[in-house]
Design a protein around this motif. Structure first.
Motif, PDB file in Angstrom:
ATOM      1  N   VAL A 151      -6.793  -2.373  -5.548  1.00  0.00           N
ATOM      2  CA  VAL A 151      -5.499  -3.053  -5.626  1.00  0.00           C
ATOM      3  C   VAL A 151      -5.518  -4.286  -4.729  1.00  0.00           C
ATOM      4  CG1 VAL A 151      -3.049  -2.890  -5.000  1.00  0.00           C
ATOM      5  CG2 VAL A 151      -4.136  -1.021  -6.237  1.00  0.00           C
ATOM      6  N   LYS A 152      -5.974  -4.113  -3.523  1.00  0.00           N
ATOM      7  CA  LYS A 152      -6.035  -5.202  -2.543  1.00  0.00           C
ATOM      8  C   LYS A 152      -6.910  -6.347  -3.054  1.00  0.00           C
ATOM      9  CE  LYS A 152      -7.118  -6.077   2.323  1.00  0.00           C
ATOM     10  NZ  LYS A 152      -7.672  -5.495   3.571  1.00  0.00           N
ATOM     11  N   ASN A 204      -7.996   2.538  -7.155  1.00  0.00           N
ATOM     12  CA  ASN A 204      -7.626   2.968  -5.809  1.00  0.00           C
ATOM     13  C   ASN A 204      -7.031   1.774  -5.062  1.00  0.00           C
ATOM     14  OD1 ASN A 204      -9.911   1.455  -4.585  1.00  0.00           O
ATOM     15  ND2 ASN A 204     -11.128   3.020  -5.648  1.00  0.00           N
ATOM     16  N   PHE A 205      -6.527   2.025  -3.852  1.00  0.00           N
ATOM     17  CA  PHE A 205      -5.840   0.927  -3.170  1.00  0.00           C
ATOM     18  C   PHE A 205      -6.779  -0.190  -2.754  1.00  0.00           C
ATOM     19  CE2 PHE A 205      -3.992  -1.373   0.388  1.00  0.00           C
ATOM     20  CZ  PHE A 205      -2.903  -1.906  -0.281  1.00  0.00           C
ATOM     21  N   GLU A 206      -8.024   0.120  -2.433  1.00  0.00           N
ATOM     22  CA  GLU A 206      -8.965  -0.948  -2.077  1.00  0.00           C
ATOM     23  C   GLU A 206      -9.122  -1.930  -3.237  1.00  0.00           C
ATOM     24  OE1 GLU A 206     -10.458  -1.900   0.784  1.00  0.00           O
ATOM     25  OE2 GLU A 206      -9.046  -0.442   1.599  1.00  0.00           O
ATOM     26  N   VAL A 249       2.411   1.608  -3.563  1.00  0.00           N
ATOM     27  CA  VAL A 249       1.425   2.103  -4.533  1.00  0.00           C
ATOM     28  C   VAL A 249       1.153   3.582  -4.305  1.00  0.00           C
ATOM     29  CG1 VAL A 249      -0.999   1.945  -5.193  1.00  0.00           C
ATOM     30  CG2 VAL A 249       0.344  -0.135  -4.985  1.00  0.00           C
ATOM     31  N   LYS A 250       1.078   3.978  -3.034  1.00  0.00           N
ATOM     32  CA  LYS A 250       0.837   5.386  -2.699  1.00  0.00           C
ATOM     33  C   LYS A 250       1.970   6.264  -3.229  1.00  0.00           C
ATOM     34  CE  LYS A 250      -0.216   8.452   1.198  1.00  0.00           C
ATOM     35  NZ  LYS A 250      -0.378   8.554   2.671  1.00  0.00           N
ATOM     36  N   TRP A 259      -2.783   6.599 -11.187  1.00  0.00           N
ATOM     37  CA  TRP A 259      -4.107   5.969 -11.239  1.00  0.00           C
ATOM     38  C   TRP A 259      -4.786   6.293 -12.563  1.00  0.00           C
ATOM     39  CZ3 TRP A 259      -4.607   2.644  -7.410  1.00  0.00           C
ATOM     40  CH2 TRP A 259      -3.927   2.883  -6.211  1.00  0.00           C
ATOM     41  N   SER A 299       0.836  -1.211   0.000  1.00  0.00           N
ATOM     42  CA  SER A 299       0.000   0.000   0.000  1.00  0.00           C
ATOM     43  C   SER A 299       0.865   1.253   0.000  1.00  0.00           C
ATOM     44  CB  SER A 299      -0.940  -0.002   1.214  1.00  0.00           C
ATOM     45  OG  SER A 299      -0.206   0.139   2.416  1.00  0.00           O
TER      46      SER A 299
END
Length: 285
Positions: free
Chosen positions: A155-156, A151-153, A125-126, A131, A122
């Protein structure tokens, strides 16, 4: 009397597919003895060693893991395999390919290798901060194990999906998304034998997801770029995927054992070119 040329042919499957049948037909026409190595079945090691010695050149026509293992074994036994299974672990590894491109000043989408720890991933990626982004396992064919995240959610979710789907947690890369169709250039030896522009209605236009294809012309810049890629990767029979950003070429990836089925009517012509190349390589061995 000239000794009959013997070539080897690695494939995978319970039954022969169209390409297999074409190879067998051409071998018969050209009076070449073709020894088949089917990675689908268990292979006797003693028989394998004997058959490898008979072959001048062995073509690996499958990207299946079992076929790669068989190609590795054949190479250790002294057989000359085209393309070498080494390509599977270096130029065909998507992260290694990116590193080689960067090292050799070959333009490619910006890419990072993600940690297996979700918390660290995370942060990576940040910091990457592009994006949407594309997530890929370092190995995979036909667009498998490729996802998009906004977004990261997401990505997860994509990473967890890859881990759940696959039998092992292979490394994953994050790559900037380039809004572009995919351009495929097929090369045999140093000859560009086919160009395909792959389009689709959604973001994924690689592999089996391309619903519409047409040819495109190779410009001077692309010719120079292809030459450089071949020099770096040393792959003899390849399918190179490219994108365009701001009207400039970016190299996405390179594939050994490329598909010849984008244009059905050209399949046999391409396989004939492969045969011609194999015969030339066998005579130079």
């Amino acid at each position: 009397m000239m000794r009959r040329l013997t070539l080897g042919y690695i494939h995978f499957g319970e039954v022969l597919d169209d390409e297999d049948r074409i190879f067998l037909k051409l071998a018969k026409i050209k009076k070449i003895e073709l020894i088949r190595f089917n990675a689908f079945y268990e292979i006797d090691e003693n028989e394998l060693a004997k058959n490898v010695k008979k072959c001048k050149i062995i073509l690996n026509n499958s990207a299946e893991v079992a076929a790669v293992e068989l190609a590795k074994t054949i190479q250790i036994l002294g057989g000359k395999v085209i393309d070498s299974p080494n390509t599977y672990y270096y130029p065909e590894d998507k992260w290694m390919f990116f590193v080689e491109c960067k090292k050799n000043h070959i333009p490619t989408p910006e890419t990072i290798l993600l940690s297996e720890k979700m918390k660290i991933a995370s942060q990576e990626v940040k910091k990457f901060s592009r994006w949407p982004l594309i997530l890929k396992r370092v190995s995979g064919t036909c667009g498998e194990y490729v996802g998009r995240a906004d977004n990261f959610e997401e990505v997860k979710k994509v990473i967890e999906k890859f881990w759940k789907k696959g039998s092992e947690k292979l490394p994953i890369i994050a790559q900037e998304f380039i809004h572009s169709p995919t351009y495929r250039v097929t090369v045999i030896g140093d000859e560009i034998v086919q160009t395909i522009l792959k389009k689709n209605s959604n973001w994924k236009a690689t592999g089996v997801y391309a619903k519409r294809v047409r040819r495109f012309k190779v410009d001077k810049d692309l010719k120079s770029l292809i030459k450089k890629i071949l020099k770096v990767t040393k792959i003899k029979i390849s399918g190179i995927d490219l994108l365009k950003k701001d009207n400039k070429w970016l190299v996405l990836e390179i594939n050994a054992q490329p598909a010849f089925s984008f244009v059905e009517t050209e399949k046999e012509k391409l396989i004939k070119k492969v045969f011609k190349f194999l015969i030339k390589e066998a005579k130079n061995k």
